[in-house]
Design a protein around this motif. Structure first.
Motif, PDB file in Angstrom:
ATOM      1  N   TRP A 192      -2.336   0.335   8.699  1.00 27.95           N
ATOM      2  CA  TRP A 192      -1.444   1.182   7.910  1.00 27.95           C
ATOM      3  C   TRP A 192      -0.734   0.350   6.849  1.00 27.95           C
ATOM      4  O   TRP A 192      -0.324  -0.773   7.101  1.00 27.95           O
ATOM      5  CB  TRP A 192      -0.415   1.860   8.821  1.00 27.95           C
ATOM      6  N   HIS A 243       4.034   2.277   1.668  1.00 29.12           N
ATOM      7  CA  HIS A 243       4.150   2.610   0.248  1.00 29.12           C
ATOM      8  C   HIS A 243       5.536   3.201   0.013  1.00 29.12           C
ATOM      9  O   HIS A 243       6.077   3.874   0.894  1.00 29.12           O
ATOM     10  CB  HIS A 243       3.099   3.635  -0.165  1.00 29.12           C
ATOM     11  N   GLN A 289       6.933   5.061   3.169  1.00 29.11           N
ATOM     12  CA  GLN A 289       6.026   5.884   3.958  1.00 29.11           C
ATOM     13  C   GLN A 289       4.891   5.023   4.488  1.00 29.11           C
ATOM     14  O   GLN A 289       4.497   4.049   3.849  1.00 29.11           O
ATOM     15  CB  GLN A 289       5.423   6.988   3.082  1.00 29.11           C
ATOM     16  N   GLU A 344       0.943   4.848   5.298  1.00 29.41           N
ATOM     17  CA  GLU A 344      -0.255   5.542   4.836  1.00 29.41           C
ATOM     18  C   GLU A 344      -1.512   4.839   5.314  1.00 29.41           C
ATOM     19  O   GLU A 344      -1.582   3.616   5.331  1.00 29.41           O
ATOM     20  CB  GLU A 344      -0.282   5.598   3.304  1.00 29.41           C
ATOM     21  N   THR A 351      -6.480  11.186   4.170  1.00 30.41           N
ATOM     22  CA  THR A 351      -5.326  10.305   3.986  1.00 30.41           C
ATOM     23  C   THR A 351      -4.163  10.904   4.764  1.00 30.41           C
ATOM     24  O   THR A 351      -3.859  12.091   4.616  1.00 30.41           O
ATOM     25  CB  THR A 351      -4.952  10.178   2.493  1.00 30.41           C
ATOM     26  N   CYS A 379      -0.066  10.331   5.746  1.00 30.30           N
ATOM     27  CA  CYS A 379       1.198   9.639   5.434  1.00 30.30           C
ATOM     28  C   CYS A 379       2.271  10.121   6.399  1.00 30.30           C
ATOM     29  O   CYS A 379       2.551  11.324   6.474  1.00 30.30           O
ATOM     30  CB  CYS A 379       1.662   9.934   4.010  1.00 30.30           C
ATOM     31  N   TRP A 406       6.299   9.691   7.492  1.00 26.13           N
ATOM     32  CA  TRP A 406       7.657   9.236   7.216  1.00 26.13           C
ATOM     33  C   TRP A 406       8.591  10.286   7.780  1.00 26.13           C
ATOM     34  O   TRP A 406       8.186  11.396   8.087  1.00 26.13           O
ATOM     35  CB  TRP A 406       7.898   8.984   5.722  1.00 26.13           C
ATOM     36  N   ASP A 416       7.546   7.320  13.201  1.00 23.19           N
ATOM     37  CA  ASP A 416       6.411   7.241  12.278  1.00 23.19           C
ATOM     38  C   ASP A 416       5.355   6.276  12.788  1.00 23.19           C
ATOM     39  O   ASP A 416       4.157   6.540  12.673  1.00 23.19           O
ATOM     40  CB  ASP A 416       6.901   6.827  10.889  1.00 23.19           C
TER      41      ASP A 416
END
Length: 116
Positions: free
Chosen positions: A34, A37, A44, A46, A85, A87, A89, A100
């Motif tokens: 991971w 970003h 977050q 990703e 993808t 993400c 958060w 997360d």
């Protein structure tokens, strides 16, 4: 794989503590695939997952959506041809929380289980 996937998300309210820089480093070691970003000032997690075809990517997306409902923690999921993808958060704290990383580890476990 770390033991993070065995943990359950805790209720996360506005004002809950985000992970510290030290915790970010430690937790990132448990979720090495991971990337962190920052988007609009919000950190977050990703990861991009690759699949043989759209149908497998779609099935993975469905399983991640079920995980999100089970944990009551909801990611951004982008489904494309042969890739997804994800993400994670924490919306309530506008950044990264331990939840997360727990969900990232559980997402990895879903992916591994689909590779058999």
């Amino acid at each position: 794989m770390s033991d993070l996937h065995e943990l359950k998300c805790e209720a996360c309210q506005v004002g809950a503590p985000m992970v510290t820089e030290r915790e970010l480093v430690e937790l990132s070691q448990s979720t090495p695939e991971w990337d962190v970003h920052e988007r609009e000032g919000i950190k977050q997690l990703e990861r991009i997952y690759k699949f043989k075809n759209f149908k497998q990517a779609w099935a993975f997306t469905d399983k991640v959506a079920k995980l999100a409902e089970d944990e009551f923690h909801h990611p951004a999921i982008t489904l494309e041809w042969r890739k997804v993808t994800v993400c994670w958060w924490s919306h309530s704290v506008k950044g990264l929380h331990k939840n997360d990383f727990i969900c990232a580890a559980k997402t990895d476990l879903i992916f591994v289980s689909m590779q058999d």
